[in-house]
Design an enzyme around this catalytic site. Structure first.
Site, PDB file in Angstrom:
ATOM      1  N   GLY A 240       0.764  -1.240   0.000  1.00  0.00           N
ATOM      2  CA  GLY A 240       0.000   0.000   0.000  1.00  0.00           C
ATOM      3  C   GLY A 240       0.793   1.287   0.000  1.00  0.00           C
ATOM      4  O   GLY A 240       0.216   2.354  -0.238  1.00  0.00           O
ATOM      5  N   GLU A 275       3.909  -7.056   1.621  1.00  0.00           N
ATOM      6  CA  GLU A 275       3.432  -7.322   0.257  1.00  0.00           C
ATOM      7  C   GLU A 275       3.495  -6.052  -0.595  1.00  0.00           C
ATOM      8  O   GLU A 275       2.478  -5.585  -1.111  1.00  0.00           O
ATOM      9  CB  GLU A 275       1.978  -7.819   0.308  1.00  0.00           C
ATOM     10  CG  GLU A 275       1.757  -9.042   1.175  1.00  0.00           C
ATOM     11  CD  GLU A 275       0.266  -9.336   1.410  1.00  0.00           C
ATOM     12  OE1 GLU A 275      -0.592  -8.474   1.102  1.00  0.00           O
ATOM     13  OE2 GLU A 275      -0.029 -10.425   1.916  1.00  0.00           O
ATOM     14  N   PRO A 276       4.665  -5.476  -0.776  1.00  0.00           N
ATOM     15  CA  PRO A 276       4.736  -4.230  -1.550  1.00  0.00           C
ATOM     16  C   PRO A 276       4.592  -4.484  -3.047  1.00  0.00           C
ATOM     17  O   PRO A 276       5.102  -5.481  -3.566  1.00  0.00           O
ATOM     18  CB  PRO A 276       6.149  -3.714  -1.239  1.00  0.00           C
ATOM     19  CG  PRO A 276       6.943  -4.969  -1.033  1.00  0.00           C
ATOM     20  CD  PRO A 276       6.005  -5.945  -0.353  1.00  0.00           C
ATOM     21  N   GLY A 277       3.922  -3.603  -3.725  1.00  0.00           N
ATOM     22  CA  GLY A 277       3.802  -3.696  -5.180  1.00  0.00           C
ATOM     23  C   GLY A 277       4.294  -2.413  -5.819  1.00  0.00           C
ATOM     24  O   GLY A 277       5.423  -2.299  -6.280  1.00  0.00           O
ATOM     25  N   ARG A 314      -5.022   3.475 -15.708  1.00  0.00           N
ATOM     26  CA  ARG A 314      -5.158   4.185 -14.435  1.00  0.00           C
ATOM     27  C   ARG A 314      -5.865   5.545 -14.537  1.00  0.00           C
ATOM     28  O   ARG A 314      -6.720   5.841 -13.697  1.00  0.00           O
ATOM     29  CB  ARG A 314      -3.793   4.338 -13.745  1.00  0.00           C
ATOM     30  CG  ARG A 314      -3.146   2.987 -13.388  1.00  0.00           C
ATOM     31  CD  ARG A 314      -1.894   3.135 -12.548  1.00  0.00           C
ATOM     32  NE  ARG A 314      -2.196   3.732 -11.270  1.00  0.00           N
ATOM     33  CZ  ARG A 314      -1.982   4.996 -10.956  1.00  0.00           C
ATOM     34  NH1 ARG A 314      -1.401   5.817 -11.806  1.00  0.00           N
ATOM     35  NH2 ARG A 314      -2.334   5.439  -9.774  1.00  0.00           N
ATOM     36  N   TYR A 318      -9.062   5.564 -12.292  1.00  0.00           N
ATOM     37  CA  TYR A 318      -8.892   6.230 -10.986  1.00  0.00           C
ATOM     38  C   TYR A 318      -8.618   7.726 -11.112  1.00  0.00           C
ATOM     39  O   TYR A 318      -8.115   8.335 -10.162  1.00  0.00           O
ATOM     40  CB  TYR A 318      -7.708   5.626 -10.216  1.00  0.00           C
ATOM     41  CG  TYR A 318      -7.556   4.133 -10.244  1.00  0.00           C
ATOM     42  CD1 TYR A 318      -8.605   3.297  -9.838  1.00  0.00           C
ATOM     43  CD2 TYR A 318      -6.360   3.540 -10.636  1.00  0.00           C
ATOM     44  CE1 TYR A 318      -8.448   1.923  -9.846  1.00  0.00           C
ATOM     45  CE2 TYR A 318      -6.202   2.166 -10.634  1.00  0.00           C
ATOM     46  CZ  TYR A 318      -7.250   1.360 -10.250  1.00  0.00           C
ATOM     47  OH  TYR A 318      -7.091   0.009 -10.251  1.00  0.00           O
ATOM     48  N   CYS A 343     -12.608   5.068 -28.655  1.00  0.00           N
ATOM     49  CA  CYS A 343     -13.894   5.746 -28.769  1.00  0.00           C
ATOM     50  C   CYS A 343     -14.646   5.744 -27.446  1.00  0.00           C
ATOM     51  O   CYS A 343     -15.678   5.082 -27.292  1.00  0.00           O
ATOM     52  CB  CYS A 343     -14.707   5.120 -29.892  1.00  0.00           C
ATOM     53  SG  CYS A 343     -13.881   5.406 -31.463  1.00  0.00           S
ATOM     54  N   GLU A 344     -14.080   6.422 -26.492  1.00  0.00           N
ATOM     55  CA  GLU A 344     -14.684   6.645 -25.181  1.00  0.00           C
ATOM     56  C   GLU A 344     -14.110   7.938 -24.644  1.00  0.00           C
ATOM     57  O   GLU A 344     -12.898   8.150 -24.745  1.00  0.00           O
ATOM     58  CB  GLU A 344     -14.252   5.556 -24.171  1.00  0.00           C
ATOM     59  CG  GLU A 344     -14.885   4.239 -24.388  1.00  0.00           C
ATOM     60  CD  GLU A 344     -15.355   3.594 -23.095  1.00  0.00           C
ATOM     61  OE1 GLU A 344     -15.481   4.292 -22.069  1.00  0.00           O
ATOM     62  OE2 GLU A 344     -15.594   2.392 -23.153  1.00  0.00           O
ATOM     63  N   TYR A 372       0.793  -1.333 -12.214  1.00  0.00           N
ATOM     64  CA  TYR A 372      -0.598  -1.243 -12.651  1.00  0.00           C
ATOM     65  C   TYR A 372      -0.691  -0.585 -14.029  1.00  0.00           C
ATOM     66  O   TYR A 372      -1.619   0.173 -14.317  1.00  0.00           O
ATOM     67  CB  TYR A 372      -1.462  -0.532 -11.593  1.00  0.00           C
ATOM     68  CG  TYR A 372      -1.326  -1.192 -10.235  1.00  0.00           C
ATOM     69  CD1 TYR A 372      -1.933  -2.417  -9.991  1.00  0.00           C
ATOM     70  CD2 TYR A 372      -0.535  -0.638  -9.223  1.00  0.00           C
ATOM     71  CE1 TYR A 372      -1.769  -3.069  -8.774  1.00  0.00           C
ATOM     72  CE2 TYR A 372      -0.374  -1.276  -8.007  1.00  0.00           C
ATOM     73  CZ  TYR A 372      -0.996  -2.491  -7.778  1.00  0.00           C
ATOM     74  OH  TYR A 372      -0.830  -3.130  -6.585  1.00  0.00           O
TER      75      TYR A 372
HETATM   76  C1  LIG Z   1      -2.653  -5.141  -4.420  1.00  0.00           C
HETATM   77  C2  LIG Z   1      -2.214  -5.787  -3.165  1.00  0.00           C
HETATM   78  C3  LIG Z   1      -0.975  -5.472  -2.603  1.00  0.00           C
HETATM   79  C4  LIG Z   1      -0.032  -4.450  -3.183  1.00  0.00           C
HETATM   80  O1  LIG Z   1      -0.482  -3.146  -3.072  1.00  0.00           O
HETATM   81  P1  LIG Z   1       0.496  -1.936  -3.454  1.00  0.00           P
HETATM   82  O2  LIG Z   1      -0.311  -0.746  -3.184  1.00  0.00           O
HETATM   83  O3  LIG Z   1       0.852  -2.075  -4.883  1.00  0.00           O
HETATM   84  O4  LIG Z   1       1.687  -2.032  -2.567  1.00  0.00           O
HETATM   85  C5  LIG Z   1      -0.591  -6.148  -1.467  1.00  0.00           C
HETATM   86  N1  LIG Z   1      -1.405  -7.085  -0.888  1.00  0.00           N
HETATM   87  C6  LIG Z   1      -2.601  -7.393  -1.399  1.00  0.00           C
HETATM   88  C7  LIG Z   1      -3.426  -8.421  -0.734  1.00  0.00           C
HETATM   89  C8  LIG Z   1      -3.055  -6.752  -2.543  1.00  0.00           C
HETATM   90  O5  LIG Z   1      -4.258  -7.064  -3.043  1.00  0.00           O
END
Ligand SMILES: *Cc1c(COP(=O)(O)O)cnc(C)c1O
Length: 419
Positions: A240, A275-277, A314, A318, A343-344, A372
């Site tokens: 997050g 769980e970083p993304g 995105r 969002y 076409c949107e 993303y």
């Molecule tokens: C999407 C997600 C993440 C990663 O979120 P980021 O904002 O990209 O860090 C981590 N855990 C779970 C369960 C998710 O669905």
């Protein structure tokens, strides 16, 4: 910090001028910098090294490209997956099954069986129902599923509504005040080894305060569950952490994030999981696009680019901001709307934005498109599936092909009853 910089007036990815890639591969194309990816993975991991025991599972959904996963596997990252497809990718990239965490409210029976057979490290259960199903499957297969229970802490993440996941009205996790009972119930199941709690309150968080509130809350729940006689050895704090999309925006640094966690979890005595993304991949990519034409508008001109909402969703999804920059800027600026060919009206990247002056045929980038971005691409309007390139110093390679409409068409059938 990233490795997309101007040299002699031309935007480069590391040592490769972007026009070289655009000319060879065509546009639109995602370009990733390996050095940036490695750097972000190390900065995040090093920041967390002040904590006693940690495990990092990269959120695959933010960028599931196999080459990206390979780089992260080499940095010791595991994977947080939300589908069987993502699990197969993590395994294909050489991530050990033990380092895989399976999240998501809709794991199917087939996915759970495959995950049990692969021997993944942890299932993050999102409901009592799911836990009971998994327990039965595990017993049938003669296995034990190692699990954490995902709790919905009912905390407002303060981010966009569509990427908030930790409010009571969101579908994720079990309700906070039911969690202790559900944990006890599932602990009694022979097929399950319940070892902890998990949470993830949303994405693109710009402040640490909601995370701290959620961690403090779940820490209290951990104590309550321990007091009831259950062992808790792992706590999964999710992902997050946000990244700046607009030049000048300030976001929490990994060091501040780690310091807050050290403070909140000082007496927890667990292995902390992450769980970083986005914070790992966001800055590692740009979407390179070419200006199709500049169309006169009632107010500002329309800069029509060859990338669209199917390539980078995105902004449409969002209202997200991506900085736009010319690959060879001429020093002039204009105020313009930037749109794709779809076409949107939602196929709009920016309105009334001050940007580098661009003209028909010019190359430009949308920055901070590594998370993303390609992962959400589709072929709406029968457009090609956008390709991906990775740069490493002076070298570069296509790491995902452009899938052309003819290939997609070849997978479609006209049934007998129509001929
Ligand atoms: C999407 C997600 C993440 C990663 O979120 P980021 O904002 O990209 O860090 C981590 N855990 C779970 C369960 C998710 O669905």
């Amino acid at each position: 910090m990233d490795h997309f910089e101007y040299r002699n007036g031309v935007l480069h990815a590391e040592d490769v001028p972007l026009p070289r890639i655009a000319d060879a591969v065509g546009t639109p194309v995602y370009v990733y910098s390996r050095a940036t990816l490695t750097r972000h993975a190390r900065v995040f991991r090093d920041a967390l090294s002040i904590l006693p025991a940690t495990k990092i599972a990269f959120a695959v959904k933010s960028n599931p490209n196999l080459a990206v996963l390979k780089v992260l596997a080499a940095e010791g990252y595991g994977a947080d997956v939300v589908s069987g497809g993502e699990m197969e990718r993590a395994l294909a990239a050489g991530m050990p099954a033990e380092g895989i965490v399976f999240s998501g409210v809709g794991k199917t029976e087939a996915e759970m069986i495959r995950a049990l057979e692969a021997g993944i490290g942890q299932f993050n259960l999102e409901s009592a129902e799911e836990g009971l199903e998994l327990a039965e499957l595990a017993q049938r297969l003669g296995k034990t599923a190692t699990c954490a229970l995902r709790v919905n802490p009912d905390v407002d993440a303060g981010t966009h509504g569509k990427i908030s996941t930790g409010k009571a009205e969101n579908k994720f996790g079990v309700p906070f005040d039911r969690a202790a009972d559900i944990f006890a119930r599932l602990s009694a199941e022979p097929g399950l080894a319940m070892r902890g709690l998990a949470l993830h309150i949303g994405s693109q968080l710009s402040s640490l305060a909601p995370l701290e509130a959620a961690f403090t809350k779940i820490g209290g729940l951990m104590r309550e569950i321990r007091a009831a006689g259950h062992a808790i050895t792992h706590m999964d704090l999710g992902g997050g952490v946000g990244v700046p999309y607009k030049a000048g925006d300030v976001f929490p640094q990994p060091e501040e994030y780690a310091a807050m966690i050290a403070r909140v979890t000082a007496d927890w005595g667990v292995t902390l999981m992450f769980e970083p993304g986005r914070v790992i991949t966001g800055n590692t990519g740009v979407l390179v696009t070419r200006v199709v034409r500049v169309k006169e508008g009632v107010g500002h001109p329309w800069v029509v680019v060859d990338a669209a909402m199917n390539d980078l969703a995105r902004p449409a999804l969002y209202d997200a901001w991506h900085d736009f920059a010319a690959v060879t800027p001429n020093g002039q600026t204009i105020t313009a709307n930037i749109v794709g060919p779809i076409c949107e009206s939602s196929d709009t990247f920016a309105m009334a934005r001050d940007i580098d002056e661009v003209a028909r045929g010019d190359l430009a980038v949308f920055r901070t498109a590594g998370a993303y971005g390609a992962t959400m691409a589709n072929t709406y309007n029968s457009r090609p599936m956008v390709p991906e390139v990775m740069v490493d110093g002076e070298r570069w390679a296509v790491v995902a092909d452009r899938i052309v409409p003819a290939t997609i068409l070849s997978a479609e059938r006209v049934p007998d009853f129509l001929v």
